[in-house]
Design an enzyme around this catalytic site. Structure first.
Site, PDB file in Angstrom:
ATOM      1  N   GLY A   2       0.841  -1.112  -0.127  1.00 28.05           N
ATOM      2  CA  GLY A   2      -0.095   0.022  -0.163  1.00 28.05           C
ATOM      3  C   GLY A   2       0.680   1.250  -0.167  1.00 28.05           C
ATOM      4  O   GLY A   2       0.607   2.287   0.475  1.00 28.05           O
ATOM      5  N   GLY A   7      -0.242   4.794  -0.733  1.00 24.32           N
ATOM      6  CA  GLY A   7      -1.518   5.179  -0.169  1.00 24.32           C
ATOM      7  C   GLY A   7      -1.332   6.428   0.888  1.00 24.32           C
ATOM      8  O   GLY A   7       0.156   6.805   0.766  1.00 24.32           O
ATOM      9  N   ILE A  37      -1.215   6.456   4.304  1.00 26.11           N
ATOM     10  CA  ILE A  37      -0.413   5.906   5.351  1.00 26.11           C
ATOM     11  C   ILE A  37       1.122   5.686   4.930  1.00 26.11           C
ATOM     12  O   ILE A  37       2.045   6.032   5.358  1.00 26.11           O
ATOM     13  CB  ILE A  37      -0.708   4.554   6.108  1.00 26.11           C
ATOM     14  CG1 ILE A  37      -2.174   5.034   6.909  1.00 26.11           C
ATOM     15  CG2 ILE A  37       0.196   4.314   7.031  1.00 26.11           C
ATOM     16  CD1 ILE A  37      -2.717   3.784   7.478  1.00 26.11           C
ATOM     17  N   GLY A  38       1.308   5.287   3.578  1.00 26.55           N
ATOM     18  CA  GLY A  38       2.651   5.044   2.954  1.00 26.55           C
ATOM     19  C   GLY A  38       3.228   6.336   2.986  1.00 26.55           C
ATOM     20  O   GLY A  38       4.428   6.614   3.080  1.00 26.55           O
ATOM     21  N   GLN A  62      -0.731 -12.823   0.561  1.00 21.74           N
ATOM     22  CA  GLN A  62       0.651 -12.187   1.131  1.00 21.74           C
ATOM     23  C   GLN A  62       1.141 -13.074   2.268  1.00 21.74           C
ATOM     24  O   GLN A  62       2.435 -13.381   2.366  1.00 21.74           O
ATOM     25  CB  GLN A  62       0.115 -10.762   1.619  1.00 21.74           C
ATOM     26  CG  GLN A  62      -0.101 -10.010   0.366  1.00 21.74           C
ATOM     27  CD  GLN A  62      -0.298  -8.534   0.778  1.00 21.74           C
ATOM     28  OE1 GLN A  62      -0.241  -7.931   2.153  1.00 21.74           O
ATOM     29  NE2 GLN A  62      -0.509  -7.451  -0.134  1.00 21.74           N
ATOM     30  N   ASN A 116      -6.770  -2.961   7.390  1.00 24.50           N
ATOM     31  CA  ASN A 116      -8.034  -3.325   8.332  1.00 24.50           C
ATOM     32  C   ASN A 116      -8.716  -4.346   7.641  1.00 24.50           C
ATOM     33  O   ASN A 116      -9.038  -4.358   6.174  1.00 24.50           O
ATOM     34  CB  ASN A 116      -8.918  -2.077   8.650  1.00 24.50           C
ATOM     35  CG  ASN A 116      -8.405  -1.395  10.032  1.00 24.50           C
ATOM     36  OD1 ASN A 116      -7.832  -2.074  10.864  1.00 24.50           O
ATOM     37  ND2 ASN A 116      -8.334  -0.146   9.961  1.00 24.50           N
ATOM     38  N   ASP A 151      -3.897   2.644  19.045  1.00 26.18           N
ATOM     39  CA  ASP A 151      -4.880   2.949  20.147  1.00 26.18           C
ATOM     40  C   ASP A 151      -4.115   3.012  21.414  1.00 26.18           C
ATOM     41  O   ASP A 151      -4.855   3.874  22.366  1.00 26.18           O
ATOM     42  CB  ASP A 151      -5.717   1.472  20.196  1.00 26.18           C
ATOM     43  CG  ASP A 151      -6.385   1.128  18.798  1.00 26.18           C
ATOM     44  OD1 ASP A 151      -7.141   1.819  18.154  1.00 26.18           O
ATOM     45  OD2 ASP A 151      -5.898  -0.036  18.259  1.00 26.18           O
ATOM     46  N   ARG A 159      -3.129   6.633  21.404  1.00 23.01           N
ATOM     47  CA  ARG A 159      -4.385   7.550  21.668  1.00 23.01           C
ATOM     48  C   ARG A 159      -4.681   7.637  23.305  1.00 23.01           C
ATOM     49  O   ARG A 159      -5.279   8.482  23.831  1.00 23.01           O
ATOM     50  CB  ARG A 159      -5.553   6.944  20.856  1.00 23.01           C
ATOM     51  CG  ARG A 159      -5.478   7.293  19.482  1.00 23.01           C
ATOM     52  CD  ARG A 159      -6.507   6.541  18.552  1.00 23.01           C
ATOM     53  NE  ARG A 159      -6.472   6.855  17.358  1.00 23.01           N
ATOM     54  CZ  ARG A 159      -7.068   6.393  16.228  1.00 23.01           C
ATOM     55  NH1 ARG A 159      -7.771   5.134  16.504  1.00 23.01           N
ATOM     56  NH2 ARG A 159      -7.030   6.710  15.071  1.00 23.01           N
ATOM     57  N   HIS A 173      -8.212  -4.193  17.364  1.00 21.67           N
ATOM     58  CA  HIS A 173      -8.320  -2.939  16.484  1.00 21.67           C
ATOM     59  C   HIS A 173      -9.614  -2.719  16.168  1.00 21.67           C
ATOM     60  O   HIS A 173      -9.741  -2.696  15.005  1.00 21.67           O
ATOM     61  CB  HIS A 173      -7.084  -2.775  15.731  1.00 21.67           C
ATOM     62  CG  HIS A 173      -7.168  -1.298  14.965  1.00 21.67           C
ATOM     63  ND1 HIS A 173      -6.959  -0.240  15.649  1.00 21.67           N
ATOM     64  CD2 HIS A 173      -7.547  -1.136  13.618  1.00 21.67           C
ATOM     65  CE1 HIS A 173      -7.268   0.866  14.884  1.00 21.67           C
ATOM     66  NE2 HIS A 173      -7.716   0.489  13.569  1.00 21.67           N
TER      67      HIS A 173
END
Ligand code: NAX
Length: 327
Positions: free
Chosen positions: A11, A14, A16-17, A114, A133, A161, A164, A189
């Site tokens: 990814g 993307g 996040i990448g 994968q 996800n 998480d 946070r 998650h």
């Protein structure tokens, strides 16, 4: 100087990448003395591959001294060749009208392929982090699809998480984030996760006693942490990206280089700890040292915690049951 290690990221084009690759290449994940070779995977789609080339151009333009090589791939069998670390970020987002079962099945297929590729071509010591996800279940599928690799090498990201929760506790107590120890997040998650500060301390003092407000725990803290992802989407119009990338860096860095005695949360295959069925990919408190994580065992449970852990466990077992026929 050190020999370069291979880091695969899926990814890679993307959001996040985009927040992740530059930090890996600058040495924030594996150390400022550790050269890296990036093995980047995107779907074969022409637009995605073109976007990936653009990200690679920018990585080149940073002239990172630690970036020893970079490759673009569209097949996990080549992307994961000899890789020492694999960050599985790419997954299929839920499309309009898509049922949860369908989402699980589509991602099941991705993570089976994968997992098989890792099994076939990755380093036998590869450390795998699944971010995409549903992260826990995807990690479980990849692990099940890679029978020749140690189970313990497959992990899911609960660190966002955890971070946070740390920030919420810091804000509530008025103490710096860095002073908080022994916090953890149990489970999946997802909004069912159980962020638990019963054992947390600040400068040796009990956080539970400092806050001394069980209503705040149940009605403010837990919903705030649990629904934070949705709150970010609501505010930004896009899902968490920089904070997710940061959590991935934290997870891998601590796993590889150690957590210096501090508790961190990782989604890992259970060995039966705390009555969580073997192999369930579950968030546990761990301490990392010498490239290995070790679960913090023997923590006492109370009724509320048992109840919360049962809820998040049930959700995970339901997800697992929905994809079991695939693996
Ligand atoms: P984006 O949609 O921006 O990027 C995902 C990229 O993955 C796309 O470029 C896509 O082409 C690629 N991709 C899809 N299938 C692939 C495959 N089979 N092989 C290789 N690449 C593939 O999503 P982004 O915001 O970067 O989020 C990525 C994933 O992280 C999502 O599944 C998201 O739900 C998940 N998250 C997980 C978090 C966690 O704490 N575990 C938090 C943040 C984030 O929501």
């Amino acid at each position: 100087s050190k020999k370069p290690v291979r880091v695969a990221v899926t990814g890679a084009a993307g959001q996040i990448g985009y927040a992740l690759l530059f930090r890996i290449a600058s040495g924030e994940m594996l150390g400022k003395d550790q050269p890296v070779i990036l093995q980047l995977l995107e779907i074969p789609d022409e637009k995605a591959q073109k976007a990936l080339k653009g990200v690679m151009m920018e990585l080149e333009d940073c002239a990172f001294p630690l970036l020893a090589g970079m490759e673009a791939h569209s097949d996990p069998m080549t992307a994961f060749k000899d890789t020492d670390y694999a960050l599985l970020v790419g997954s299929r987002p839920r499309g309009p009208g898509m049922e949860r079962a369908e989402l699980l099945a589509v991602n099941g297929a991705i993570f089976i392929a994968q997992g098989k590729a890792l099994n076939a071509v990755a380093s036998r010591n590869v450390k795998v982090l699944v971010v995409g996800n549903p992260a826990n279940t995807n990690a479980w599928i990849a692990m099940k699809s890679a029978p020749d690799l140690p189970r313990k090498n497959f992990t899911a990201m609960l660190r966002l998480d955890h971070n946070r929760a740390l920030s919420q506790i810091a804000a509530k107590t008025g103490k710096p984030v860095s002073s908080i120890e022994k916090l953890c997040v149990w489970g999946n998650h997802s909004p069912t996760m159980y962020a638990d500060y019963r054992f947390a301390t600040i400068e040796g003092q009990s956080v539970k006693e400092m806050i001394n407000d069980e209503t705040w725990n149940r009605e403010v803290f837990l919903p705030t942490v649990g629904k934070r992802g949705a709150a970010i989407i609501e505010a930004r119009g896009l899902s968490s990206a920089a904070s997710a990338a940061n959590a991935a860096i934290d997870h891998m860095r601590d796993w590889a280089l150690g957590s210096n005695g501090r508790w961190v949360t990782m989604g890992i295959p259970s060995d039966g700890w705390y009555d969580i069925p073997k192999d369930t990919m579950f968030g546990f408190p761990v301490v990392c040292e010498g490239g290995e994580y070790k679960v913090v065992e023997g923590l006492p449970m109370d009724d509320f915690s048992r109840e919360r852990i049962a809820i998040t466990l049930k959700e995970l077992l339901d997800e697992q049951a929905a994809v079991k026929h695939l693996v």
